[in-house]
Design a protein around this motif. Structure first.
Motif, PDB file in Angstrom:
ATOM      1  N   GLU A 197       0.827  -1.207   0.000  1.00  0.00           N
ATOM      2  CA  GLU A 197       0.000   0.000   0.000  1.00  0.00           C
ATOM      3  C   GLU A 197       0.862   1.257   0.000  1.00  0.00           C
ATOM      4  O   GLU A 197       0.526   2.256  -0.661  1.00  0.00           O
ATOM      5  CB  GLU A 197      -0.927  -0.008   1.213  1.00  0.00           C
ATOM      6  CG  GLU A 197      -2.065  -1.009   1.095  1.00  0.00           C
ATOM      7  CD  GLU A 197      -3.039  -0.934   2.238  1.00  0.00           C
ATOM      8  OE1 GLU A 197      -4.221  -1.288   2.038  1.00  0.00           O
ATOM      9  OE2 GLU A 197      -2.632  -0.522   3.353  1.00  0.00           O
ATOM     10  N   SER A 216      -7.150   5.524  -8.072  1.00  0.00           N
ATOM     11  CA  SER A 216      -8.088   4.759  -7.260  1.00  0.00           C
ATOM     12  C   SER A 216      -8.550   3.515  -8.018  1.00  0.00           C
ATOM     13  O   SER A 216      -8.855   3.569  -9.202  1.00  0.00           O
ATOM     14  CB  SER A 216      -9.299   5.625  -6.907  1.00  0.00           C
ATOM     15  OG  SER A 216     -10.252   4.900  -6.187  1.00  0.00           O
ATOM     16  N   MET A 239      -5.818   3.187  10.996  1.00  0.00           N
ATOM     17  CA  MET A 239      -7.018   3.430  10.199  1.00  0.00           C
ATOM     18  C   MET A 239      -8.271   2.929  10.889  1.00  0.00           C
ATOM     19  O   MET A 239      -9.376   3.204  10.457  1.00  0.00           O
ATOM     20  CB  MET A 239      -6.873   2.782   8.821  1.00  0.00           C
ATOM     21  CG  MET A 239      -5.831   3.449   7.963  1.00  0.00           C
ATOM     22  SD  MET A 239      -5.866   2.871   6.262  1.00  0.00           S
ATOM     23  CE  MET A 239      -7.422   3.563   5.706  1.00  0.00           C
ATOM     24  N   GLN A 256     -12.169   8.710  12.939  1.00  0.00           N
ATOM     25  CA  GLN A 256     -11.816   9.662  11.894  1.00  0.00           C
ATOM     26  C   GLN A 256     -11.750  11.053  12.521  1.00  0.00           C
ATOM     27  O   GLN A 256     -12.634  11.466  13.242  1.00  0.00           O
ATOM     28  CB  GLN A 256     -12.857   9.632  10.773  1.00  0.00           C
ATOM     29  CG  GLN A 256     -12.889   8.303  10.034  1.00  0.00           C
ATOM     30  CD  GLN A 256     -13.919   8.307   8.927  1.00  0.00           C
ATOM     31  OE1 GLN A 256     -14.358   9.356   8.479  1.00  0.00           O
ATOM     32  NE2 GLN A 256     -14.296   7.123   8.477  1.00  0.00           N
ATOM     33  N   HIS A 265     -15.941   4.971   9.568  1.00  0.00           N
ATOM     34  CA  HIS A 265     -15.448   3.660   9.162  1.00  0.00           C
ATOM     35  C   HIS A 265     -14.128   3.312   9.854  1.00  0.00           C
ATOM     36  O   HIS A 265     -13.170   4.075   9.799  1.00  0.00           O
ATOM     37  CB  HIS A 265     -15.248   3.613   7.644  1.00  0.00           C
ATOM     38  CG  HIS A 265     -16.515   3.754   6.872  1.00  0.00           C
ATOM     39  ND1 HIS A 265     -17.479   2.773   6.844  1.00  0.00           N
ATOM     40  CD2 HIS A 265     -16.970   4.766   6.083  1.00  0.00           C
ATOM     41  CE1 HIS A 265     -18.481   3.162   6.073  1.00  0.00           C
ATOM     42  NE2 HIS A 265     -18.205   4.370   5.605  1.00  0.00           N
ATOM     43  N   SER A 321     -11.301  -2.975   8.046  1.00  0.00           N
ATOM     44  CA  SER A 321     -10.212  -3.267   7.113  1.00  0.00           C
ATOM     45  C   SER A 321     -10.738  -3.954   5.866  1.00  0.00           C
ATOM     46  O   SER A 321     -10.009  -4.691   5.201  1.00  0.00           O
ATOM     47  CB  SER A 321      -9.173  -4.164   7.807  1.00  0.00           C
ATOM     48  OG  SER A 321      -8.644  -3.561   8.968  1.00  0.00           O
ATOM     49  N   THR A 349     -13.426  -0.540   0.558  1.00  0.00           N
ATOM     50  CA  THR A 349     -12.511   0.282  -0.215  1.00  0.00           C
ATOM     51  C   THR A 349     -12.724   1.750   0.126  1.00  0.00           C
ATOM     52  O   THR A 349     -13.723   2.129   0.749  1.00  0.00           O
ATOM     53  CB  THR A 349     -12.743   0.077  -1.719  1.00  0.00           C
ATOM     54  OG1 THR A 349     -14.046   0.567  -2.065  1.00  0.00           O
ATOM     55  CG2 THR A 349     -12.639  -1.400  -2.095  1.00  0.00           C
ATOM     56  N   GLU A 350     -11.820   2.588  -0.310  1.00  0.00           N
ATOM     57  CA  GLU A 350     -11.964   4.015  -0.065  1.00  0.00           C
ATOM     58  C   GLU A 350     -13.217   4.559  -0.745  1.00  0.00           C
ATOM     59  O   GLU A 350     -13.895   5.445  -0.212  1.00  0.00           O
ATOM     60  CB  GLU A 350     -10.720   4.768  -0.556  1.00  0.00           C
ATOM     61  CG  GLU A 350      -9.480   4.522   0.291  1.00  0.00           C
ATOM     62  CD  GLU A 350      -9.721   4.840   1.754  1.00  0.00           C
ATOM     63  OE1 GLU A 350     -10.288   5.910   2.057  1.00  0.00           O
ATOM     64  OE2 GLU A 350      -9.348   4.015   2.609  1.00  0.00           O
ATOM     65  N   GLU A 351     -13.546   4.013  -1.911  1.00  0.00           N
ATOM     66  CA  GLU A 351     -14.754   4.446  -2.615  1.00  0.00           C
ATOM     67  C   GLU A 351     -16.000   4.051  -1.825  1.00  0.00           C
ATOM     68  O   GLU A 351     -16.951   4.832  -1.713  1.00  0.00           O
ATOM     69  CB  GLU A 351     -14.795   3.828  -4.012  1.00  0.00           C
ATOM     70  CG  GLU A 351     -13.731   4.340  -4.972  1.00  0.00           C
ATOM     71  CD  GLU A 351     -12.362   3.719  -4.731  1.00  0.00           C
ATOM     72  OE1 GLU A 351     -11.394   4.218  -5.321  1.00  0.00           O
ATOM     73  OE2 GLU A 351     -12.256   2.739  -3.954  1.00  0.00           O
ATOM     74  N   ARG A 355     -16.145   3.532   1.411  1.00  0.00           N
ATOM     75  CA  ARG A 355     -16.179   4.370   2.619  1.00  0.00           C
ATOM     76  C   ARG A 355     -16.764   5.742   2.300  1.00  0.00           C
ATOM     77  O   ARG A 355     -17.590   6.272   3.054  1.00  0.00           O
ATOM     78  CB  ARG A 355     -14.774   4.533   3.190  1.00  0.00           C
ATOM     79  CG  ARG A 355     -14.205   3.274   3.834  1.00  0.00           C
ATOM     80  CD  ARG A 355     -12.731   3.457   4.172  1.00  0.00           C
ATOM     81  NE  ARG A 355     -12.219   2.298   4.883  1.00  0.00           N
ATOM     82  CZ  ARG A 355     -11.695   2.324   6.098  1.00  0.00           C
ATOM     83  NH1 ARG A 355     -11.623   3.476   6.756  1.00  0.00           N
ATOM     84  NH2 ARG A 355     -11.244   1.228   6.665  1.00  0.00           N
ATOM     85  N   ALA A 356     -16.321   6.311   1.196  1.00  0.00           N
ATOM     86  CA  ALA A 356     -16.801   7.641   0.822  1.00  0.00           C
ATOM     87  C   ALA A 356     -18.290   7.625   0.506  1.00  0.00           C
ATOM     88  O   ALA A 356     -19.008   8.573   0.828  1.00  0.00           O
ATOM     89  CB  ALA A 356     -16.006   8.155  -0.383  1.00  0.00           C
TER      90      ALA A 356
END
Length: 324
Positions: A204, A212, A227, A231, A292, A295, A298-300, A302-303
Motif C-alpha cells: 500500500e 483509485s 485506520m 476519523q 469507518h 479493514s 474500499t476508499e470508494e 467508505r466515501a
C-alpha cells in the motif's frame, strides 16, 4: 447478499490434504450431494468450529464445481484456537457449519494483472489465476513465504510456468516489491495482494498516490496503521441508531459498539470476527454518516457511506439509520 439471507448449512469434510508444511486443505460437500451456492474468485466463507469459535477462510477450489468447496488452513501455534481445531479435531466424515460465501476481494476485468501473495495469502489468489488465464489476460504472480516447503499449492502453480515466481525467504530474502511494482502504475494493470499485514502495508505504501481502484488487498488481521481509530482523531462519543426494519431506536454508548448494542437489545444479526476484517456484519446505512474503522471496505465504499461494519465502525454525527 445481506446478512439476513446468507446461505448456511452443515457440510461434510470430504477430504483432508496437506497443501504444504502446516497448511491443511479441506474439501467440503453437502451431506445430500446438493449443489452449493456459486462463488467467484476472492470469496470466503465463515466456518463455525464451535461455540464462540468461528473463522473465515478463502475459497481456493474451482468456482465451476458446485459440488464442493475447498479451503486451506494454516496451523498457527500462537493462534486463538481455530487452526488447532481444524488440524487436530476435524476428520473426514465430520460435519461443520459453514456460512457464505461473501466477497470483498472480487477480481475485476482487466487486460493485465500483477498478483502478490504472502504465505497463506495464496488462497484467494489461486482461483484468480485460473480466471485471469481463462480470460486471456496477461498476468504474473509474485509469491513469497518463509520456506519453500511452507508455501501451499506449489505443485498446482507449476502449470503456469514462468508467470509464477516463487520466492522463499530463506533462499532469496524478502519479495522485491520495488522491482515488481516499479515507481508508477503500469497502464491497464490491476494489482491484487493478500498476505500478512507487513506485506500489505509495504505494498500500500508503494502504491500510495496511484489511481483509485488500481490496488486491491485483502487482510486477515485488522490494519495496524491507525485506520481503525476515530476519523479526525476525536474521542469516541455516544450516538443514536435507528433500526428501520425493527422499528426501534437505541443509544450506542461511548464504550460499546453498534453490534454490542443491537445484540443486547435482542436484535438478531450475523457477526463473526468482531475486528472489522471478515465483512459478516456489513449492514446497509439508510441515513447518517458512518465513522469507518474496518479493514474491508474500499476508499470508494467508505466515501459512499452506503454500508458499514457494525462490529467496529461508529457514527460521525449523532444519528445513524440502519437496515436492521
Amino acid at each position: 447478499m445481506t446478512s439476513y439471507d446468507v446461505y448456511e448449512a452443515e457440510l461434510v469434510v470430504q477430504r483432508r490434504d496437506f497443501a504444504a508444511d502446516g497448511v491443511l486443505a479441506l474439501t467440503l460437500r453437502h451431506p445430500l450431494g446438493d449443489e452449493l451456492p456459486g462463488w467467484e474468485p476472492g470469496a470466503h466463507v465463515d466456518v463455525v468450529l464451535g461455540p464462540d469459535l468461528e473463522r473465515q477462510y478463502s475459497l481456493c477450489g474451482d468456482p465451476a464445481d458446485r459440488r464442493e468447496w475447498r479451503v486451506a488452513v494454516l496451523r498457527e501455534p500462537d493462534g486463538r484456537g481455530g487452526s488447532a481445531h481444524v488440524h487436530e479435531e476435524l476428520e473426514v466424515g465430520d460435519k461443520v457449519r459453514v456460512r457464505g460465501p461473501r466477497n470483498h476481494f472480487a477480481l475485476e476485468p482487466s487486460p493485465r494483472y500483477l498478483f502478490v501473495a504472502g504465505g497463506i495469502g495464496i488462497t484467494p489468489i489461486l482461483p484468480m489465476l485460473a480466471a485471469a488465464e481463462a480470460a486471456g489476460a496477461d498476468w504474473t504472480l509474485l509469491y513469497g513465504g518463509r520456506t519453500r516447503n511452507s508455501m501451499a499449492f506449489r505443485e498446482e502453480l507449476k502449470c503456469y510456468g514462468g508467470r509464477v515466481r516463487v520466492v522463499p525467504q530463506d533462499e532469496y530474502g524478502l519479495l522485491d516489491l520495488a522491482g515488481a511494482l516499479g515507481g508508477s502504475p503500469r497502464p491497464d494493470t490491476l494489482v491484487y495482494c493478500c498476505g500478512p499485514g507487513p506485506l500489505l502495508d509495504a505494498v500500500e505504501e508503494r502504491c500510495a498516490g496511484w489511481p483509485s481502484g488500481t490496488l486491491h488487498v485483502e487482510r486477515f488481521q485488522p490494519r495496524g496503521n491507525g485506520m481503525t481509530g476515530p476519523q479526525g482523531g476525536s474521542a469516541d462519543a455516544g450516538f443514536e441508531v435507528v433500526l428501520e426494519r425493527s422499528g426501534r431506536t437505541l443509544t450506542v454508548p461511548a464504550d460499546a459498539t453498534v453490534l454490542d448494542t443491537v445484540r443486547a437489545a435482542g436484535v438478531e444479526v450475523l457477526f463473526s470476527c468482531t475486528e472489522g476484517t471478515c465483512g459478516t456484519c456489513e449492514t446497509d446505512v439508510l441515513d447518517g454518516t458512518p465513522d469507518h474503522r474496518d479493514s474491508v471496505l474500499t476508499e470508494e465504499e467508505r466515501a459512499a457511506g452506503e454500508t458499514m461494519l457494525i462490529c467496529v465502525s461508529r457514527c460521525l454525527g449523532k444519528r445513524l439509520v440502519l437496515d436492521l
